[in-house]
Design a protein around this motif. Structure first.
Motif, PDB file in Angstrom:
ATOM      1  N   ASN A  77      29.209  23.212  26.513  1.00 50.65           N
ATOM      2  CA  ASN A  77      28.720  24.630  26.038  1.00 50.65           C
ATOM      3  C   ASN A  77      29.597  25.440  25.835  1.00 50.65           C
ATOM      4  O   ASN A  77      30.740  25.535  26.438  1.00 50.65           O
ATOM      5  CB  ASN A  77      27.723  24.949  27.357  1.00 50.65           C
ATOM      6  N   VAL A  78      29.442  26.348  24.869  1.00 50.11           N
ATOM      7  CA  VAL A  78      30.038  27.464  24.555  1.00 50.11           C
ATOM      8  C   VAL A  78      29.223  28.834  24.454  1.00 50.11           C
ATOM      9  O   VAL A  78      28.097  28.746  23.721  1.00 50.11           O
ATOM     10  CB  VAL A  78      30.748  27.431  23.264  1.00 50.11           C
ATOM     11  N   GLU A  79      29.564  29.674  24.916  1.00 48.27           N
ATOM     12  CA  GLU A  79      28.647  31.289  25.129  1.00 48.27           C
ATOM     13  C   GLU A  79      29.039  32.003  24.176  1.00 48.27           C
ATOM     14  O   GLU A  79      30.224  31.955  23.560  1.00 48.27           O
ATOM     15  CB  GLU A  79      28.888  31.764  26.507  1.00 48.27           C
ATOM     16  N   THR A  80      28.437  32.446  23.300  1.00 46.93           N
ATOM     17  CA  THR A  80      28.189  33.620  22.376  1.00 46.93           C
ATOM     18  C   THR A  80      28.678  34.787  22.962  1.00 46.93           C
ATOM     19  O   THR A  80      29.243  35.801  22.229  1.00 46.93           O
ATOM     20  CB  THR A  80      26.954  33.687  21.581  1.00 46.93           C
ATOM     21  N   GLN A  81      28.001  35.095  24.228  1.00 49.53           N
ATOM     22  CA  GLN A  81      28.433  36.450  24.970  1.00 49.53           C
ATOM     23  C   GLN A  81      28.973  36.106  26.152  1.00 49.53           C
ATOM     24  O   GLN A  81      28.731  34.846  26.838  1.00 49.53           O
ATOM     25  CB  GLN A  81      27.052  37.148  25.166  1.00 49.53           C
ATOM     26  N   LEU A  82      29.769  36.854  26.898  1.00 51.95           N
ATOM     27  CA  LEU A  82      30.382  36.781  27.905  1.00 51.95           C
ATOM     28  C   LEU A  82      29.489  36.509  28.981  1.00 51.95           C
ATOM     29  O   LEU A  82      28.561  37.240  29.348  1.00 51.95           O
ATOM     30  CB  LEU A  82      31.251  37.921  28.504  1.00 51.95           C
ATOM     31  N   ARG A  83      29.669  35.125  29.740  1.00 49.32           N
ATOM     32  CA  ARG A  83      28.833  34.787  31.091  1.00 49.32           C
ATOM     33  C   ARG A  83      29.695  35.260  32.153  1.00 49.32           C
ATOM     34  O   ARG A  83      30.624  34.949  32.519  1.00 49.32           O
ATOM     35  CB  ARG A  83      28.564  33.448  30.803  1.00 49.32           C
ATOM     36  N   ILE A  84      28.887  35.866  33.014  1.00 50.73           N
ATOM     37  CA  ILE A  84      29.225  36.618  34.296  1.00 50.73           C
ATOM     38  C   ILE A  84      28.750  35.931  35.318  1.00 50.73           C
ATOM     39  O   ILE A  84      27.424  35.850  35.701  1.00 50.73           O
ATOM     40  CB  ILE A  84      29.232  38.133  34.316  1.00 50.73           C
ATOM     41  N   LEU A  85      29.873  35.176  36.067  1.00 52.62           N
ATOM     42  CA  LEU A  85      29.225  34.757  37.313  1.00 52.62           C
ATOM     43  C   LEU A  85      29.234  35.669  38.474  1.00 52.62           C
ATOM     44  O   LEU A  85      29.459  36.680  38.493  1.00 52.62           O
ATOM     45  CB  LEU A  85      30.067  33.336  37.634  1.00 52.62           C
ATOM     46  N   GLY A  86      29.005  35.025  39.820  1.00 52.75           N
ATOM     47  CA  GLY A  86      28.798  35.776  41.058  1.00 52.75           C
ATOM     48  C   GLY A  86      27.497  35.924  41.339  1.00 52.75           C
ATOM     49  O   GLY A  86      26.496  36.601  40.696  1.00 52.75           O
ATOM     50  N   PHE A  87      26.987  35.329  42.780  1.00 56.13           N
ATOM     51  CA  PHE A  87      25.654  35.287  43.026  1.00 56.13           C
ATOM     52  C   PHE A  87      25.354  36.077  44.449  1.00 56.13           C
ATOM     53  O   PHE A  87      24.245  35.524  44.737  1.00 56.13           O
ATOM     54  CB  PHE A  87      25.161  33.796  43.053  1.00 56.13           C
ATOM     55  N   ASP A  88      26.217  36.853  45.082  1.00 51.99           N
ATOM     56  CA  ASP A  88      25.952  37.526  45.938  1.00 51.99           C
ATOM     57  C   ASP A  88      26.884  38.655  46.164  1.00 51.99           C
ATOM     58  O   ASP A  88      28.019  38.413  45.809  1.00 51.99           O
ATOM     59  CB  ASP A  88      25.470  36.958  47.196  1.00 51.99           C
ATOM     60  N   GLY A  89      26.628  39.720  47.104  1.00 52.96           N
ATOM     61  CA  GLY A  89      27.450  40.902  47.138  1.00 52.96           C
ATOM     62  C   GLY A  89      27.014  41.986  47.757  1.00 52.96           C
ATOM     63  O   GLY A  89      25.828  41.737  48.238  1.00 52.96           O
ATOM     64  N   ALA A  90      27.595  43.212  47.664  1.00 56.64           N
ATOM     65  CA  ALA A  90      27.329  44.420  48.235  1.00 56.64           C
ATOM     66  C   ALA A  90      27.578  45.688  47.277  1.00 56.64           C
ATOM     67  O   ALA A  90      28.782  45.502  46.801  1.00 56.64           O
ATOM     68  CB  ALA A  90      27.652  44.716  49.623  1.00 56.64           C
ATOM     69  N   GLY A  91      26.859  46.725  47.505  1.00 58.99           N
ATOM     70  CA  GLY A  91      27.045  47.764  46.585  1.00 58.99           C
ATOM     71  C   GLY A  91      26.198  49.111  46.753  1.00 58.99           C
ATOM     72  O   GLY A  91      25.637  49.039  47.795  1.00 58.99           O
TER      73      GLY A  91
END
Length: 358
Positions: A77-91
């Protein structure tokens, strides 16, 4: 009351007004081996805007999980837009949709990610408020970021899939990979419930970590687990098994050591085909756990996800759970994120890796 309302409106207006138009992010266009410098790249992208039931969160810390490496793994696969990962966090809540009532701007929160959207490896992330709960007050952003995905997974595995209750006090549970992110939360939850917790590890440091997080007996995963269970007084087997690792190499052993009418929960996919016929003779219940199922399929009980996050937050505040944070890497950039992925792929990590700061 009027003064408080005025202050809240002022803060809301100020935060929204001061939001930048762009943000730093780490993502991918091509799915490549982590040794390739283009597998994860630094980019500047637009700050997303929240819809009606969504919140915009300024990410202070984000955790790395095996799911990140699996999604990023090589594929055509090639993405046409930036694929941002990361599936938990705090903020911190920076903006919210008009239908969000659970939070106010400036609230400190922790959250699970959404596989269908861009993730938390960025300065800001947009999420449906179902994914979000108030951060435990006694934890830093880094300590809190280590907990959401693994805690919801462990909680659902024990209580929603294996159906454990306080009536199971004194029964036994075998947790495969007890020093990992999910295992080190599940062992605490099972211990709190009064179960006899048996874990697996292979190094002195992972054995020690397991014991610090509620495991009573640690078996060496490289040796005969059935014999080790017998040596530790479990000749008749165990009542429950939670598998936080590829079940394929363990399968035949699992079939032998689970008691008749016992229950097994799989968190990780099997790397090969397994024979399920042994389940029938013992009337074994085999279940699977995927953290995001309720939200992904819009089930009637999807709010259970939020309830679990809120329950975990309270348990962390009152000391029933402790953070499984083991390593902080800073700042969050492509180079450091690639290093974190390498650590996860080595399968030798203990607890959770968190990245913070830009």
């Amino acid at each position: 009351m009027l003064r408080f309302l005025c202050i809240s409106l002022f803060l809301s207006f100020t935060m929204a007004k001061n939001l930048p138009k762009t943000m730093k992010a780490v993502g991918l266009y091509k799915y490549l081996p982590i040794t390739d410098v283009n597998s994860l790249i630094d980019m500047e992208v637009s700050v997303p805007a929240p819809k009606k039931r969504e919140v915009l969160i300024e990410v202070k810390a984000t955790a790395i999980n095996p799911i990140d490496t699996k999604v990023r793994a090589p594929k055509p696969n090639v993405e046409t837009q930036l694929r941002i990962l990361g599936f938990d966090g705090a903020g911190i809540i920076a903006e919210k949709g008009e239908e969000v009532t659970r939070f106010k701007l400036g609230d400190q929160v922790f959250f699970t990610g959404d596989l269908s959207k861009n993730g938390t490896n960025a300065q800001f992330v947009v999420l449906d408020d179902l994914h979000v709960a108030l951060k435990p007050k006694n934890l830093s952003f880094e300590q809190a970021a280590a907990m959401p995905l693994t805690s919801v997974t462990a909680y659902e595995s024990l209580f929603d899939r294996l159906l454990l209750t306080d009536k199971d006090k004194g029964k036994s549970i075998l947790i495969i990979n007890s020093a990992g992110g999910v295992g080190s939360v599940a062992s605490q939850l099972a211990n709190n419930l009064g179960l006899k917790v048996i874990g697996t590890a292979s190094r002195p440091e992972t054995e020690e970590y397991s014991k610090k997080h509620g495991v009573h007996v640690v078996l060496n995963r490289k040796n005969d687990l059935e014999q080790q269970l017998k040596d530790n007084g479990y000749s008749n087997g165990v009542d429950f098994i939670l598998v936080n690792y590829d079940p394929y190499p363990y399968w035949n052993t699992l079939m032998k050591v689970i008691i008749p009418q016992g229950r097994i929960c799989l968190v990780v996919d099997s790397s090969g085909l397994v024979d399920i016929k042994p389940l029938k003779a013992k009337s074994i219940t085999l279940v699977s756990e995927m953290m995001n199922t309720r939200i992904a399929y819009n089930t009637e009980d999807k709010y259970r996800h939020t309830e679990i996050l809120e329950a975990v937050s309270k348990m962390l505040e009152n000391g029933q759970l402790k953070s499984t944070l083991s390593n902080i890497i800073s700042p969050l950039n492509a180079e450091n994120l690639r290093e974190a992925h390498k650590l996860i792929e080595s399968q030798r990590t203990i607890g959770k890796i968190v990245l913070s700061g830009f």
